[in-house]
Motif scaffolding. Structure first.
Motif, PDB file in Angstrom:
ATOM      1  N   UNK A 299       0.847  -1.202   0.000  1.00 46.58           N
ATOM      2  CA  UNK A 299       0.000   0.000   0.000  1.00 46.58           C
ATOM      3  C   UNK A 299       0.873   1.240   0.000  1.00 46.58           C
ATOM      4  N   UNK A 300       1.807   1.295  -0.944  1.00 42.23           N
ATOM      5  CA  UNK A 300       2.681   2.453  -1.076  1.00 42.23           C
ATOM      6  C   UNK A 300       2.296   3.336  -2.265  1.00 42.23           C
ATOM      7  N   UNK A 301       1.975   2.704  -3.384  1.00 42.46           N
ATOM      8  CA  UNK A 301       1.628   3.438  -4.602  1.00 42.46           C
ATOM      9  C   UNK A 301       0.117   3.674  -4.613  1.00 42.46           C
ATOM     10  N   UNK A 302      -0.325   4.629  -3.783  1.00 43.41           N
ATOM     11  CA  UNK A 302      -1.771   4.791  -3.572  1.00 43.41           C
ATOM     12  C   UNK A 302      -2.312   6.147  -4.022  1.00 43.41           C
ATOM     13  N   UNK A 303      -1.455   7.077  -4.404  1.00 46.05           N
ATOM     14  CA  UNK A 303      -1.922   8.372  -4.879  1.00 46.05           C
ATOM     15  C   UNK A 303      -0.842   9.001  -5.742  1.00 46.05           C
ATOM     16  N   UNK A 304      -1.252   9.646  -6.826  1.00 43.23           N
ATOM     17  CA  UNK A 304      -0.263  10.309  -7.661  1.00 43.23           C
ATOM     18  C   UNK A 304      -0.862  10.873  -8.931  1.00 43.23           C
ATOM     19  N   UNK A 305       0.007  11.470  -9.741  1.00 42.02           N
ATOM     20  CA  UNK A 305      -0.393  12.084 -11.004  1.00 42.02           C
ATOM     21  C   UNK A 305      -0.060  11.156 -12.159  1.00 42.02           C
ATOM     22  N   UNK A 306      -0.943  11.140 -13.127  1.00 42.21           N
ATOM     23  CA  UNK A 306      -0.717  10.429 -14.385  1.00 42.21           C
ATOM     24  C   UNK A 306      -0.450  11.489 -15.444  1.00 42.21           C
ATOM     25  N   UNK A 307       0.744  11.516 -15.951  1.00 36.69           N
ATOM     26  CA  UNK A 307       1.149  12.540 -16.914  1.00 36.69           C
ATOM     27  C   UNK A 307       1.186  11.956 -18.322  1.00 36.69           C
ATOM     28  N   UNK A 308       1.356  12.835 -19.276  1.00 36.23           N
ATOM     29  CA  UNK A 308       1.349  12.399 -20.660  1.00 36.23           C
ATOM     30  C   UNK A 308       2.400  11.358 -20.976  1.00 36.23           C
ATOM     31  N   UNK A 309       3.568  11.454 -20.304  1.00 41.99           N
ATOM     32  CA  UNK A 309       4.658  10.526 -20.581  1.00 41.99           C
ATOM     33  C   UNK A 309       4.730   9.373 -19.585  1.00 41.99           C
ATOM     34  N   UNK A 310       3.771   9.277 -18.669  1.00 43.76           N
ATOM     35  CA  UNK A 310       3.813   8.200 -17.671  1.00 43.76           C
ATOM     36  C   UNK A 310       2.404   7.700 -17.373  1.00 43.76           C
ATOM     37  N   UNK A 311       1.847   6.868 -18.248  1.00 43.55           N
ATOM     38  CA  UNK A 311       0.514   6.309 -18.008  1.00 43.55           C
ATOM     39  C   UNK A 311       0.527   5.325 -16.843  1.00 43.55           C
ATOM     40  N   UNK A 312      -0.649   5.094 -16.290  1.00 38.18           N
ATOM     41  CA  UNK A 312      -0.823   4.111 -15.226  1.00 38.18           C
ATOM     42  C   UNK A 312      -1.241   2.794 -15.872  1.00 38.18           C
ATOM     43  N   UNK A 313      -0.532   1.723 -15.539  1.00 41.45           N
ATOM     44  CA  UNK A 313      -0.840   0.421 -16.115  1.00 41.45           C
ATOM     45  C   UNK A 313      -1.309  -0.528 -15.017  1.00 41.45           C
ATOM     46  N   UNK A 314      -2.408  -1.205 -15.287  1.00 41.28           N
ATOM     47  CA  UNK A 314      -3.030  -2.076 -14.302  1.00 41.28           C
ATOM     48  C   UNK A 314      -3.302  -3.431 -14.947  1.00 41.28           C
ATOM     49  N   UNK A 315      -2.894  -4.492 -14.278  1.00 44.23           N
ATOM     50  CA  UNK A 315      -3.173  -5.848 -14.738  1.00 44.23           C
ATOM     51  C   UNK A 315      -4.138  -6.500 -13.759  1.00 44.23           C
ATOM     52  N   UNK A 316      -5.278  -6.919 -14.271  1.00 43.92           N
ATOM     53  CA  UNK A 316      -6.309  -7.492 -13.409  1.00 43.92           C
ATOM     54  C   UNK A 316      -5.908  -8.870 -12.900  1.00 43.92           C
ATOM     55  N   UNK A 317      -6.207  -9.134 -11.634  1.00 42.36           N
ATOM     56  CA  UNK A 317      -6.053 -10.457 -11.038  1.00 42.36           C
ATOM     57  C   UNK A 317      -7.388 -10.905 -10.431  1.00 42.36           C
TER      58      UNK A 317
END
Length: 327
Positions: A271-289
């Motif tokens: 539970x460390x990566x829980x808030x932040x900005x998504x910028x044009x050069x750094x999309x957020x990638x999520x893989x469903x489990x």
């Protein structure tokens, strides 16, 4: 100065009123009235709202009919409607209807109309029905100011995609915990949570603000029970972590903001990566489990969703298009 086309086509988007929706459920107005009044509510308010909205629709059709060819479109048909490049779209609000229409457009101008200013504030509804005779010709001649709106986009590895004007939700249909892998700017984390909210600048004062305000309140409450380090955490949350909750972001803000709801740390999840900005050069990638009931939906419309089950990868990024709101 050029017009939008030789034939001015206007798409008028309307919604069902509360009365129409409840009559569908109870078959007749009389039965609906009996149900509402039995609960102690004022049925006359349903009647007044319905009457005012119907009058607004009739007036809008008349005003627009003198300016071009009008097509009346119900809210539920918007996701499957093919808008023409030269169409001008008029939405007879509330605000949510503007957001839920804007994400299906591709640079067509949208005019938000408040059908009942005495009832609705209408942040996205700057015009009344009577304004249409002046505003629409300006739009045709491209002389009306346009405010651009940043959109969010969720794109799956199977080619499906979904846009969000206010926010995206990634998680489970039910209250069962969502399991997934999160990747942002080289950081990878396994998580279990109540889902992820991704907000645009327009949506920063909505769902995202409520989540961050709640989180800051929890930290402040904990600081009253404990001493020392918790006070430092509370101060950090109030001065850093509440941005953008503490202020209204611009509608064309070049960043998206994500927050993880109720992240659960365990032997296999963090539970460390829980808030932040998504910028044009750094999309957020999520893989469903999630073996089943994983979903991605936008702007609170749960019925229009992407399935997001085990093995599916989603890339959350700034959309390649922007909304065009007439102001």
């Amino acid at each position: 100065m050029s017009t939008r086309g030789s034939e001015n086509k206007l798409i008028l988007i309307k919604r069902k009123t509360r009365l129409e929706e409840i009559v569908v459920r109870y078959n007749t107005t009389q039965q609906a009235q009996f149900y509402i009044e039995r609960l102690g509510a004022d049925f006359s308010d349903y009647i007044a709202e319905d009457r005012n909205y119907r009058n607004a629709v009739e007036t809008a059709v008349m005003e627009l009919g003198s300016l071009g060819r009008v097509q009346l479109l119900e809210r539920e048909h918007v996701p499957n409607f093919i808008f023409g490049d030269e169409d001008t779209v008029v939405v007879l609000g509330q605000d949510g209807l503007v957001a839920n229409t804007l994400k299906y457009l591709h640079r067509q101008p949208l005019i938000g109309v408040n059908p009942d200013p005495q009832r609705w504030d209408g942040v996205l509804l700057p015009f009344t029905v009577k304004d249409l005779r002046l505003v629409v010709p300006d739009v045709f001649h491209r002389s009306r100011p346009i405010k651009e709106v940043t959109l969010a986009k969720a794109e799956l590895n199977d080619g499906q995609s979904l846009y969000g004007v206010n926010d995206l939700f990634i998680g489970r249909k039910t209250h069962v915990s969502a399991r997934y892998q999160l990747r942002l700017s080289g950081i990878v984390e396994q998580q279990s949570s109540s889902g992820i909210i991704v907000s645009t600048g327009m949506g920063s004062t909505g769902w995202l603000k409520s989540v961050l305000a709640g989180a800051a309140g929890v930290v402040r409450g904990a600081a009253q029970l404990y001493e020392g380090a918790e006070m430092d955490i509370a101060y950090h949350a109030e001065t850093q972590g509440t941005n953008p909750a503490g202020q209204r972001q611009a509608w064309d803000d070049p960043n998206l903001y994500f927050t993880v709801r109720e992240p659960f740390p365990s032997k296999t999840t963090s539970a460390n990566l829980v808030f932040g900005a998504i910028r044009g050069d750094s999309p957020l990638q999520i893989t469903s489990q999630m073996p089943e009931n994983g979903v991605i939906f936008s702007d609170g419309v749960e019925s229009d969703f992407l399935e997001f089950n085990s093995g599916v990868e989603a890339t959350i990024s700034l959309a390649e298009k922007r909304g065009q709101l007439v102001v």
